[in-house]
Motif scaffolding. Structure first.
Motif, mmCIF file in Angstrom:
data_model
loop_
_atom_site.group_PDB
_atom_site.id
_atom_site.type_symbol
_atom_site.label_atom_id
_atom_site.label_comp_id
_atom_site.label_asym_id
_atom_site.label_seq_id
_atom_site.Cartn_x
_atom_site.Cartn_y
_atom_site.Cartn_z
ATOM 1 N N ALA A 24 0.710 -0.003 12.854
ATOM 2 C CA ALA A 24 1.127 1.161 12.674
ATOM 3 C C ALA A 24 2.286 1.153 11.725
ATOM 4 O O ALA A 24 2.377 1.602 11.005
ATOM 5 N N GLU A 25 2.201 0.019 11.102
ATOM 6 C CA GLU A 25 2.622 0.038 9.675
ATOM 7 C C GLU A 25 2.192 0.373 8.320
ATOM 8 O O GLU A 25 2.612 0.990 7.596
ATOM 9 N N LEU A 26 0.727 -0.205 8.720
ATOM 10 C CA LEU A 26 0.063 0.107 7.568
ATOM 11 C C LEU A 26 -0.463 1.454 7.644
ATOM 12 O O LEU A 26 0.015 1.539 6.298
ATOM 13 N N THR A 27 -0.580 2.132 8.492
ATOM 14 C CA THR A 27 -0.420 3.865 8.578
ATOM 15 C C THR A 27 0.260 4.339 8.072
ATOM 16 O O THR A 27 0.034 5.300 6.636
ATOM 17 N N ARG A 28 1.834 3.547 8.216
ATOM 18 C CA ARG A 28 3.565 4.540 7.731
ATOM 19 C C ARG A 28 3.029 4.405 6.666
ATOM 20 O O ARG A 28 3.340 5.292 5.737
ATOM 21 N N ASN A 29 2.589 3.079 5.566
ATOM 22 C CA ASN A 29 2.578 2.874 4.878
ATOM 23 C C ASN A 29 1.692 3.541 3.708
ATOM 24 O O ASN A 29 2.079 3.657 2.208
ATOM 25 N N LEU A 30 0.653 3.895 4.131
ATOM 26 C CA LEU A 30 -0.425 4.519 3.676
ATOM 27 C C LEU A 30 -0.200 5.996 3.432
ATOM 28 O O LEU A 30 -0.600 6.900 2.358
ATOM 29 N N GLU A 31 0.684 6.423 4.817
ATOM 30 C CA GLU A 31 1.015 7.832 4.798
ATOM 31 C C GLU A 31 1.986 8.056 3.329
ATOM 32 O O GLU A 31 2.270 9.698 2.141
ATOM 33 N N ASP A 32 3.271 7.365 3.649
ATOM 34 C CA ASP A 32 3.923 6.492 1.937
ATOM 35 C C ASP A 32 3.613 6.859 0.476
ATOM 36 O O ASP A 32 3.695 7.637 -0.505
ATOM 37 N N ILE A 33 2.296 6.520 0.877
ATOM 38 C CA ILE A 33 1.590 6.428 -0.919
ATOM 39 C C ILE A 33 0.692 7.688 -0.913
ATOM 40 O O ILE A 33 0.766 7.510 -2.238
ATOM 41 N N LEU A 34 -0.080 8.067 -0.199
ATOM 42 C CA LEU A 34 -0.928 9.333 -0.404
ATOM 43 C C LEU A 34 -0.061 10.478 -0.423
ATOM 44 O O LEU A 34 -0.294 10.977 -0.514
ATOM 45 N N GLY A 35 0.816 10.499 0.689
ATOM 46 C CA GLY A 35 1.363 11.367 0.387
ATOM 47 C C GLY A 35 1.084 12.588 1.093
ATOM 48 O O GLY A 35 0.280 12.573 2.018
ATOM 49 N N ALA A 36 1.681 13.641 1.418
ATOM 50 C CA ALA A 36 1.722 14.676 2.228
ATOM 51 C C ALA A 36 -0.613 15.969 1.891
ATOM 52 O O ALA A 36 -0.029 15.868 0.902
ATOM 53 N N GLY A 37 -0.605 16.048 2.948
ATOM 54 C CA GLY A 37 -2.012 16.687 2.847
ATOM 55 C C GLY A 37 -3.289 15.414 3.213
ATOM 56 O O GLY A 37 -4.092 16.050 3.060
ATOM 57 N N ILE A 38 -2.600 14.604 3.305
ATOM 58 C CA ILE A 38 -4.110 13.135 3.782
ATOM 59 C C ILE A 38 -3.781 12.777 4.982
ATOM 60 O O ILE A 38 -3.044 12.182 5.201
ATOM 61 N N ARG A 39 -4.473 13.606 5.900
ATOM 62 C CA ARG A 39 -4.098 12.160 6.783
ATOM 63 C C ARG A 39 -4.759 10.853 7.021
ATOM 64 O O ARG A 39 -6.517 10.568 6.193
#
Length: 457
Positions: free
Chosen positions: A409-424
């Motif tokens: 879950a933490e890795l998923t959140r970190n990826l979302e922060d890095i890649l930003g909106a628009g990339i699942r």
């Protein structure tokens, strides 16, 4: 029966290569031992090491200006009294692609094949490279390795096992003069069934190795083989990894299973061993042979402590001088000396190569390295960043035992922060055999299906 099935049945061309290589090492060994004794005196003498670097750097740069077409036609001038590092700044950076496409122009005009060896890189960066290395470069690399082994308490006549090589399906033993006449055994399990694997494990146990050496992936495969066939080898005194980035989860797993700390090496065929961990965990550069810089994307040198691309200059290879070579790997140089007492400069961080770029739907890009960093913070044995055809990103992980749902879950959140909106983004745990591959010897950390450049498994 065991001997009949596992004697080194090497193809004739491979046998000729090995025989030639080992004879070459034996002929060079008197010189290797002479340099080994010289290098042994550098411990605790940083000023002597710096003086040697300056002398060798000036020699290789002046040689390149006079004898290497790629540099001679640049018209680089040497002023009276110019120090070696100022002269180095007049040389351009060179990429792997430039070396691959202009190999002949980067070789010495008077190159003598009898005093050189040709090496070929694995091509995991997408650009296979043939590199010509002079005997002097090999002598100094082997000599510094002998000093390092002495420092770590390893005898010249040690036994070294290199297990689970993907390209092999046999057992192969030889004595390496360049490694101090160590007895080395290599084996691979390609195409082998369960009974063969058990026999290989038995033969490895009978070899009684002092050292286990190989890529992190190969050593994990060997660990899993031993888990099913008798457990750890009690004679092993040292675990050495090289050839791939060592992630924390793999270091943890190997240390726990064998009961030994892991010594990691940063190396590449173009220049040999670059930096090796000491007992304190610092990566010490082989400064007798190499000069390292760290630069930003525009090639501007960065101060110590700042992360950028690692640039290498080989101080001993005159046949095909490697000058300001952009490795594609990322790291930084430490500002302070290591407490272990070695005079060699320390790489504070070895990040590994940036395997590519992630693309957003709007056309902007991000380094895959950013996602890889996030994955490596968690207990995983292996990871792979995958960009799907719809621009979404999946990180495949082979989890270490301590990996939990909270890590995912933490890795998923970190990826979302890095890649930003628009990339699942998502994280998926899989077995080792389920990763995508590209037909290469090393693991592939990034696969993109946007361009179909990387095949599915």
């Amino acid at each position: 029966m065991l001997r009949q099935r596992f004697d080194p049945l090497v193809a004739p061309e491979d046998e000729r290569h090995w025989r030639s290589q080992l004879i070459h090492e034996g002929l060079l060994f008197p010189r290797v031992y002479e340099e080994y004794e010289r290098y042994s005196e550098f411990v605790g003498r940083p000023e002597a090491l710096r003086s040697l670097q300056g002398e060798r750097l000036g020699t290789v740069l002046r040689h390149a200006i006079g004898a290497v077409p790629a540099y001679r036609r640049m018209g680089i001038t040497v002023d009276d009294g110019m120090d070696s590092w100022r002269l180095l700044s007049a040389f351009p950076f060179v990429s792997k692609l430039e070396l691959a496409e202009g190999m002949v122009d980067h070789c010495d005009d008077d190159i003598d094949p009898a005093t050189c060896r040709v090496l070929e890189t694995s091509g995991t960066s997408g650009v296979p490279l043939r590199m010509v290395r002079h005997d002097d470069a090999l002598v100094h690399e082997w000599a510094t390795a002998l000093v390092r082994n002495q420092r770590q308490g390893k005898a010249f006549d040690r036994t070294v096992l290199m297990p689970c090589l993907a390209r092999m399906d046999r057992w192969f033993e030889y004595t390496s003069p360049g490694a101090g006449f160590a007895r080395i055994a290599q084996f691979g399990l390609a195409g082998r069934g369960a009974s063969d694997r058990a026999a290989f494990a038995e033969r490895a146990r009978g070899f009684r190795p002092d050292v286990l050496a190989g890529t992190p992936r190969n050593l994990v495969d060997f660990m899993e083989l031993l888990c099913s066939h008798g457990g750890p080898l009690p004679w092993v005194q040292s675990i050495v990894t090289c050839g791939e980035l060592l992630v924390p989860g793999v270091r943890e797993a190997l240390t726990e299973f064998f009961g030994l700390p892991v010594i990691d090496m940063y190396a590449m065929k173009e220049a040999g061993t670059i930096a090796v961990q000491c007992e304190a965990g610092s990566y010490h550069i082989e400064s007798e042979r190499l000069w390292l810089e760290v630069v930003d994307d525009d090639g501007v040198p960065l101060p110590e402590g700042h992360t950028g691309e690692i640039v290498i200059t080989d101080l001993t290879n005159r046949a095909m001088p490697l000058i300001r070579y952009r490795t594609g790997d990322f790291g930084s140089l430490a500002s302070a000396a290591c407490g272990c007492g070695l005079p060699h400069k320390v790489m504070d961080l070895v990040e590994g190569r940036n395997p590519g770029e992630l693309r957003r739907p709007d056309g902007s890009v991000l380094p895959v390295l950013w996602a890889a960093r996030a994955a490596r913070r968690h207990p995983v044995r292996r990871y792979q960043v995958v960009q799907e055809a719809d621009f979404s990103v999946t990180v495949l992980v082979a989890p270490a035992p301590s990996f939990t749902a909270a890590d995912s879950a933490e890795l998923t959140r970190n990826l979302e922060d890095i890649l930003g909106a628009g990339i699942r983004c998502r994280v998926r745990t899989i077995a080792d055999g389920e990763f995508h591959h590209a037909g290469r010897r090393k693991d592939v950390d990034f696969v993109s299906f946007l361009t179909n450049a990387s095949p599915r498994p």
